[in-house]
Design an enzyme around this catalytic site. Structure first.
Site, PDB file in Angstrom:
ATOM      1  N   LYS A 194      37.389  10.835  -1.696  1.00  0.00           N
ATOM      2  CA  LYS A 194      38.395  11.227  -2.707  1.00  0.00           C
ATOM      3  C   LYS A 194      38.993   9.691  -3.010  1.00  0.00           C
ATOM      4  O   LYS A 194      39.453   9.397  -4.238  1.00  0.00           O
ATOM      5  CB  LYS A 194      39.619  11.917  -1.973  1.00  0.00           C
ATOM      6  CG  LYS A 194      40.777  12.161  -2.834  1.00  0.00           C
ATOM      7  CD  LYS A 194      41.689  13.443  -2.247  1.00  0.00           C
ATOM      8  CE  LYS A 194      42.577  12.656  -1.245  1.00  0.00           C
ATOM      9  NZ  LYS A 194      43.622  13.721  -0.670  1.00  0.00           N
ATOM     10  N   GLU A 244      33.060   4.143   6.052  1.00  0.00           N
ATOM     11  CA  GLU A 244      31.591   4.716   6.144  1.00  0.00           C
ATOM     12  C   GLU A 244      30.692   5.327   5.153  1.00  0.00           C
ATOM     13  O   GLU A 244      29.387   5.015   4.744  1.00  0.00           O
ATOM     14  CB  GLU A 244      31.742   6.062   7.419  1.00  0.00           C
ATOM     15  CG  GLU A 244      32.171   5.418   8.499  1.00  0.00           C
ATOM     16  CD  GLU A 244      33.795   5.622   8.714  1.00  0.00           C
ATOM     17  OE1 GLU A 244      34.537   5.691   9.706  1.00  0.00           O
ATOM     18  OE2 GLU A 244      34.463   5.545   7.556  1.00  0.00           O
ATOM     19  N   GLY A 292      41.355  16.249   2.205  1.00  0.00           N
ATOM     20  CA  GLY A 292      40.044  16.211   2.580  1.00  0.00           C
ATOM     21  C   GLY A 292      39.509  17.638   3.028  1.00  0.00           C
ATOM     22  O   GLY A 292      38.224  18.066   2.702  1.00  0.00           O
ATOM     23  N   ARG A 293      40.195  18.064   4.199  1.00  0.00           N
ATOM     24  CA  ARG A 293      39.492  19.155   5.082  1.00  0.00           C
ATOM     25  C   ARG A 293      39.644  20.430   4.470  1.00  0.00           C
ATOM     26  O   ARG A 293      39.266  21.554   4.827  1.00  0.00           O
ATOM     27  CB  ARG A 293      40.120  19.267   6.537  1.00  0.00           C
ATOM     28  CG  ARG A 293      41.829  19.108   6.385  1.00  0.00           C
ATOM     29  CD  ARG A 293      42.202  18.641   7.884  1.00  0.00           C
ATOM     30  NE  ARG A 293      43.898  18.495   7.902  1.00  0.00           N
ATOM     31  CZ  ARG A 293      44.217  17.362   7.321  1.00  0.00           C
ATOM     32  NH1 ARG A 293      43.894  16.268   6.634  1.00  0.00           N
ATOM     33  NH2 ARG A 293      45.784  17.502   7.563  1.00  0.00           N
ATOM     34  N   GLU A 301      43.232  17.849  13.059  1.00  0.00           N
ATOM     35  CA  GLU A 301      43.566  16.956  12.206  1.00  0.00           C
ATOM     36  C   GLU A 301      44.836  17.221  11.457  1.00  0.00           C
ATOM     37  O   GLU A 301      45.587  16.372  11.015  1.00  0.00           O
ATOM     38  CB  GLU A 301      42.548  16.507  10.981  1.00  0.00           C
ATOM     39  CG  GLU A 301      42.744  15.203  10.535  1.00  0.00           C
ATOM     40  CD  GLU A 301      41.450  14.716   9.509  1.00  0.00           C
ATOM     41  OE1 GLU A 301      41.247  15.219   8.440  1.00  0.00           O
ATOM     42  OE2 GLU A 301      40.948  13.696   9.959  1.00  0.00           O
ATOM     43  N   HIS A 358      25.542  31.056  28.349  1.00  0.00           N
ATOM     44  CA  HIS A 358      24.814  30.357  29.413  1.00  0.00           C
ATOM     45  C   HIS A 358      25.349  29.010  29.501  1.00  0.00           C
ATOM     46  O   HIS A 358      24.466  28.191  30.299  1.00  0.00           O
ATOM     47  CB  HIS A 358      23.167  30.562  28.912  1.00  0.00           C
ATOM     48  CG  HIS A 358      22.782  31.993  29.132  1.00  0.00           C
ATOM     49  ND1 HIS A 358      22.268  32.430  30.240  1.00  0.00           N
ATOM     50  CD2 HIS A 358      22.864  32.856  28.230  1.00  0.00           C
ATOM     51  CE1 HIS A 358      21.789  33.666  30.037  1.00  0.00           C
ATOM     52  NE2 HIS A 358      22.299  34.023  28.936  1.00  0.00           N
ATOM     53  N   LYS A 412      41.100   2.313  11.927  1.00  0.00           N
ATOM     54  CA  LYS A 412      40.535   1.614  10.596  1.00  0.00           C
ATOM     55  C   LYS A 412      40.986   0.391  10.492  1.00  0.00           C
ATOM     56  O   LYS A 412      40.369  -0.461  10.203  1.00  0.00           O
ATOM     57  CB  LYS A 412      40.839   2.696   9.628  1.00  0.00           C
ATOM     58  CG  LYS A 412      40.249   3.897   9.455  1.00  0.00           C
ATOM     59  CD  LYS A 412      40.457   4.735   8.023  1.00  0.00           C
ATOM     60  CE  LYS A 412      39.886   5.927   8.060  1.00  0.00           C
ATOM     61  NZ  LYS A 412      40.248   6.829   6.539  1.00  0.00           N
TER      62      LYS A 412
END
Length: 549
Positions: free
Chosen positions: A209, A215, A270-271, A356, A387, A514
């Site tokens: 965005k 990254e 973003g999410r 978040e 399991h 960051k």
């Protein structure tokens, strides 16, 4: 949107007293006292193709009524209207929150700053539709004239997890294109992508965005460098590199051609962005029609959330049940258990969406919070989870509410696999709720253990039960159903954020790391001797410097 400390409401105080009254009541007793409990605590959606069962929770009618009083006191109804109407409810970033507009299937305008934003949304959606059609059909080709076979989405967080989850969940709807996701800055993952893909038949979607995410841009530049070394012609970038961003100038500066930029808006978190151009990799994989069905499912849940009375409002009820456990039973975690292999990434996706959004310790008034906000979410697909960690859920000391999700109709009917799978689904919710009780034996000495060995062993086979769960059962998980499911959890998270009195749509908690990382990187790259950090961090860096190249 109101700014109310939930613990100071009248309903919260009554809820505390109510909790003391029922905290030791067993689910066995609740079901015995109410023969119609399932009917009273279950709901259908989508023409009875979805069943939500909340009856296996440690709640009564009174619990629900008191929790509903709480949402009325904190002004949830008005907050819902504020979100859908484009009010600036993301106050710390001075933005509206309008991901719901991205899946608006009606002709109803969505007005922001006196402009109907639906025109822009439909324009971008139409651009996505045309481009995906060209790639899928083979009209769009690489620099050498070869058809596109591979799509690489370069993003992180919301620009990665959502689309990646949907692609996996709708695996049976995928076409011939191979879709890869590159998010981690670890060079191992970058190298894997480079090895797997032939640049002649691969397109790269740079999804960010801000177009400033370290990254994403680092990975994109590395891929771009390899591309140039391979093809030797800068002009060929037009056939292979695309940007999905709100920062148009940043994408142009990077070298993306104007027609290859798909627009985002700052009011898309973003999410919550898979519904936007961030979902281009989804559309390329499943086609426009299936992507639109995904939007339709989410839209129908939006309308349910917006228009249904809270007594029958599924996201609201699930949110309230979560708050009941988190703030009164003090259960720190919730587990999501899809009994459907293709939903294997769904727990991870909801983990990000919830933690978040609601992992906050400052309320909307700017005060430090002394109640519990967002729970820790985790999960795994069944029956693998049985399991792995079910031992702790069944017999451990932690109370862990569970969400079970399943599809009745399997994508592949092989022998009786799905019948066995669903029998496990039903069995686990039953066993967690009702347990299994052996006769209690009181031992007087260690010698008695040998004499009453069988009874001694029975103690270890005892299941207390009274472990709560929700069941979400679909006739079939298809694009529409998945859209419905994702939006359900989105609105659950929103509702909890309103009650917690926090801002759910910012994420300042990721920023400090960051900033320090950028400072550290500059010192590492220039091999500065004076670091100026704490002794632990300095010691770690010193060890790194011993072996760095």
């Amino acid at each position: 949107m109101k700014y109310i400390n939930p613990t100071q409401t009248a309903s919260w105080k009554v809820l505390k007293n109510h909790f003391d009254e029922i905290k030791n009541i067993h689910l066995v007793d609740l079901f015995q006292c109410d023969k119609n409990r399932f009917k009273n605590f279950s709901f259908f959606l989508h023409n009875k193709q979805v069943l939500i069962d909340i009856s296996k929770n440690r709640i009564t009618d009174k619990t629900i009524q008191l929790l509903l009083q709480l949402v009325h006191e904190v002004g949830l109804k008005q907050s819902i209207q504020d979100m859908f109407n484009g009010e600036y409810i993301n106050c710390t970033e001075n933005r509206p929150v309008l991901h719901t507009a991205l899946r608006n299937q009606s002709n109803t305008p969505v007005i922001l700053n006196n402009i109907d934003i639906m025109s822009d949304i439909r324009s971008v959606l139409n651009k996505m539709k045309n481009f995906s059609h060209d790639v899928i059909s083979g009209l769009w080709r690489g620099y050498s004239g070869k058809r596109i076979k591979n799509v690489v989405n370069i993003g992180i967080g919301g620009s990665d997890l959502g689309p990646k989850m949907v692609i996996q969940a709708l695996k049976e709807y995928n076409n011939h294109l191979n879709v890869f996701y590159l998010s981690n800055i670890d060079s191992t993952e970058v190298w894997d992508i480079i090895k797997l893909n032939n640049f002649e038949s691969t397109i790269f979607l740079i999804s960010s965005k801000t177009f400033k995410t370290q990254e994403t841009l680092t990975n994109a530049r590395t891929i771009q460098d390899f591309f140039f070394k391979k093809v030797g012609n800068y002009d060929f970038i037009e056939k292979h590199f695309f940007a999905i961003t709100a920062n148009i100038s940043g994408a142009l500066e990077f070298g993306i051609k104007p027609n290859n930029i798909f627009r985002l808006w700052d009011w898309v978190g973003g999410r919550y962005s898979l519904w936007s151009a961030v979902g281009l990799s989804i559309m390329l994989s499943i086609g426009y029609d299936n992507f639109n069905r995904l939007l339709c499912g989410a839209y129908d849940m939006d309308m349910h959330f917006k228009n249904t009375s809270f007594e029958k409002n599924i996201p609201v009820l699930l949110a309230l049940i979560g708050i009941w456990y988190n703030n009164f039973f003090y259960s720190d975690t919730e587990v999501i258990l899809p009994y459907y292999q293709n939903l294997c990434k769904f727990p991870q996706y909801i983990q990000q969406s919830s933690m978040e959004s609601n992992g906050k310790s400052i309320d909307r008034n700017g005060d430090k919070i002394d109640w519990q906000t967002g729970p820790i979410l985790w999960g795994e697909v069944g029956t693998n989870a049985q399991h792995s960690f079910f031992q702790l859920i069944h017999q451990g000391t932690k109370l862990i509410p569970c969400d079970f999700i399943a599809s009745i109709i399997s994508d592949h009917s092989i022998n009786n696999h799905n019948t066995i799978l669903l029998s496990n689904f039903f069995a686990q919710t039953h066993a967690l709720a009702f347990g299994k009780h052996f006769k209690k034996i009181n031992f007087f000495s260690s010698n008695d253990i040998q004499v009453y060995n069988n009874n001694y062993i029975d103690k270890f086979k005892n299941f207390d039960g009274n472990k709560p769960s929700n069941s979400i059962l679909f006739k079939k998980i298809d694009p529409y159903a998945l859209g419905l499911l994702i939006a359900l959890y989105e609105h659950k998270i929103f509702t909890q954020g309103i009650i917690f009195n926090i801002f759910s749509f910012d994420q300042w908690g990721v920023e400090l790391g960051k900033v320090i990382s950028n400072d550290l990187y500059s010192k590492l790259i220039y091999k500065e001797c004076i670091l100026g950090y704490d002794s632990s961090t300095n010691g770690l860096i010193d060890f790194y410097n011993l072996y760095r190249k």
